[in-house]
Each structure stands twice: as structure tokens, then as C-alpha cells.
Write an enzyme that holds these catalytic residues in place. Structure first.
Site: not given
Length: 328
Positions: A11, A38, A129
Site C-alpha cells: 500500500s 491498494h 491488510d
């Protein structure tokens, strides 16, 4: 069994790292590489950039494509990317950790379908995540590679992955590509870790439940999780806490999924929003009380004026309490 699948998730801060990773991968790489960044719904030139930066071609896959070695596949905007033993599946299913594409669905599907053939790589990013997905990779015999948090722009994601799954290797951005090649070439025998033994059937059931685009029946969730006194911050639906708590994670019956860290961040955001809403309401109440007080005073209505003065004082007290709480 030959290791030939590399799953990479990242990310914030991962974009520049990917440039160094792909530049180090050889043109004759005997593995397929799958990347989730992301990006949400936003269009991205990432596949063309990866192709330009390295020796391997990169592209967004189509649903049902047969994957092949020597190619980089990037999760398309607003779609989860999952893989089977030979194909790529794209899903517009519920967000996980507020993301679509999310890292966990890719890692989870790869681990269940391909076991010890998988290498899971976590790069820089916020929250966690990928931590759950990496535990699947580890549990099904794959290897784990994590960007050294000391060299990451955002440290939370690699740190969370380390705590949840552990790392076979830690590497700086300049070392990650070479570390991937080394792990692909390492022996794949004796991969299982008895110290991290899990209920494999429960994990398979969780993966099957998670990858159902229509959401999950209550009975399915009851078989792998316990109902929690928490509502889904995405849809307001009922939530379940997964019995496997490494890492702590939650799922609602419509398919939204959250790690404990992401859910806490969501609750903090909701609490702050509620407090600012209360501040707005009290400021409006204060303004109205002052208008009513001025009106009562001009009419010579002493009783009404005193009532509004009391309201003004009460609003001012409540505003101070709220503002002090927000400032903490």
C-alpha cells in the site's frame, strides 16, 4: 513440489519499492508474479510501468485467464484478484479491510490452491491488510518474505505481517527482488512448520466462505466463527469473529472482512465523527438559545429569558466537555 508463484501486496510506500523489485527479476523467471496494490477504483498505469522498469511483461488479467510463468499480473482497479491452480479469477465482491482490490483474497486463494508453491511478499503499507493472507501462505506450506520495516515508508503492514505469520526472510527494497529469486530456487521440502499447525479444514472453509461473491449464510459463518456484538462499518450487518485469531479478524454475512486493527481504526473514525456531529449540534443549539434569549429580552419576557440563559450555559458546558475529549 516446485515453487513457482509469487504473490506481492503493498500500500502506501510500496509503489517505489516495486520498481526495485521488478528490476531485479530475471527475464527467464520460472514463476508467475501477482501484485495487489491498494489503488481502489482509480485507473493506474502500473502494468505498463512495471513492464518498462523490468524484464518481465506485466498486465491486468481478464477473468478466467490462464496464468503462466514469466509474467506479472496486476489486480485491476476495484476488483479482487484470486487464483486457482491454473487460472485467474476477478471478483467485484465485498471489500476486505476497506479495500478492493485487497491483498488477503489473493494470498488466501493462492495458499489454498497451490500450497508450498507460493511465496507471499508484504511491502510497505498502513494497517494490516495482508497479515491474514500471509498466515494462510505459511499454514499451507508456502514461504514468506517481508520488507524490512526499518526501510519502509509505512511500517504498520510489514510489522503486522511479521507478528501474524513471521518471515522466512526480511529484505530492504534493493534486496527484495534477489530474495524472491533465492526463495524460488530454495528446496521446497520440509516446508510445514509444526509450531504453526492449524485446523486446515477450518481455513479451507474460511477461504470458501470468503470467496463467495453472494456473501455467507449465517450457518456457514457459525461453523468457523462466533457472533460478535459489533456491526459492520461498511453495511451495518451482523459481524462474526473468526475462531482462528492469528491475526484477529472479523467478517460480516454480506462478505465484508476486517482485521482487528482495521476494525479498530474504523471504530475510532466513527467515534470521532460522532463527537464532531455532537459538537455541531451543540453549537447550533447554543446559537438558537442566544437568538431566543435576545428575542425574550426584547419582549420583556423575563422568565423566558432566564430559561434561555440556562440553555446557553448548559450548551457551553457540553461544548467544553466535547472539545476537551476530542483534544485528548
Amino acid at each position: 513440489m516446485t515453487r513457482n508463484v509469487v504473490t506481492i501486496g503493498g500500500s502506501r510506500g510500496a509503489f517505489s519499492v516495486l520498481r526495485e523489485v521488478v528490476a531485479a527479476l530475471p527475464a527467464a523467471l520460472d514463476a508467475a508474479v501477482f501484485i495487489v496494490l491498494h489503488v481502489g477504483k482509480h485507473k493506474s498505469e502500473l502494468p505498463s510501468l512495471l513492464t518498462r522498469w523490468g524484464k518481465l511483461p506485466a498486465s491486468y488479467p481478464q477473468h478466467g485467464d490462464v496464468w503462466k510463468a514469466g509474467h506479472i499480473y496486476v489486480a485491476p482497479p476495484d476488483h479482487h484478484m484470486l487464483i486457482t491452480a491454473d487460472t485467474i479469477q476477478l471478483s467485484h465482491g465485498a471489500k476486505e479491510n476497506f479495500s478492493r482490490p485487497a491483498i488477503d483474497p489473493l494470498f488466501r486463494s493462492a495458499a489454498v490452491a497451490l500450497g508450498s508453491r507460493v511465496i507471499g511478499v508484504i511491502l510497505s503499507g498502513d494497517l494490516d491488510d495482508g497479515a491474514s493472507g500471509l498466515t494462510f501462505v505459511r499454514a499451507f506450506g508456502g514461504r514468506t518474505l517481508i520488507q524490512d520495516p526499518r526501510n519502509a515508508e509505512a511500517t504498520s503492514m510489514p510489522k503486522s505481517a511479521m507478528e501474524a505469520a513471521g518471515a522466512d526472510m526480511l529484505a530492504s527494497p534493493a534486496e527484495l527482488g534477489h530474495a524472491i529469486v533465492a526463495l524460488l530456487q530454495a528446496s521446497s521440502e520440509g516446508e510445514s512448520d509444526p509450531n504453526r499447525e492449524k485446523d486446515m479444514q477450518a481455513l479451507r472453509s474460511e477461504a470458501a466462505t470468503a470467496d463467495n461473491p453472494a456473501g455467507s449464510a449465517f450457518e456457514e459463518l457459525d461453523s468457523i466463527a462466533v457472533r460478535a456484538a459489533i456491526t459492520c462499518p461498511e453495511c451495518g450487518g451482523a459481524m462474526w469473529q473468526l475462531r482462528d485469531t492469528h491475526p484477529l479478524r472479523f467478517r460480516c454475512h454480506t462478505g465484508h472482512a476486517f482485521s482487528g486493527m482495521t476494525l479498530t481504526a474504523a471504530e475510532d473514525k466513527a467515534t470521532e465523527h460522532a463527537m464532531w456531529t455532537a459538537v455541531r449540534a451543540q453549537k447550533e443549539a447554543l446559537a438558537l438559545a442566544r437568538i431566543r434569549a435576545a428575542h425574550a429580552k426584547s419582549d420583556g419576557n423575563r422568565d423566558a429569558y432566564q430559561i434561555e440563559l440556562s440553555r446557553i450555559q448548559q450548551c457551553e458546558r457540553l461544548l467544553k466537555v466535547l472539545q476537551d475529549a476530542i483534544a485528548e
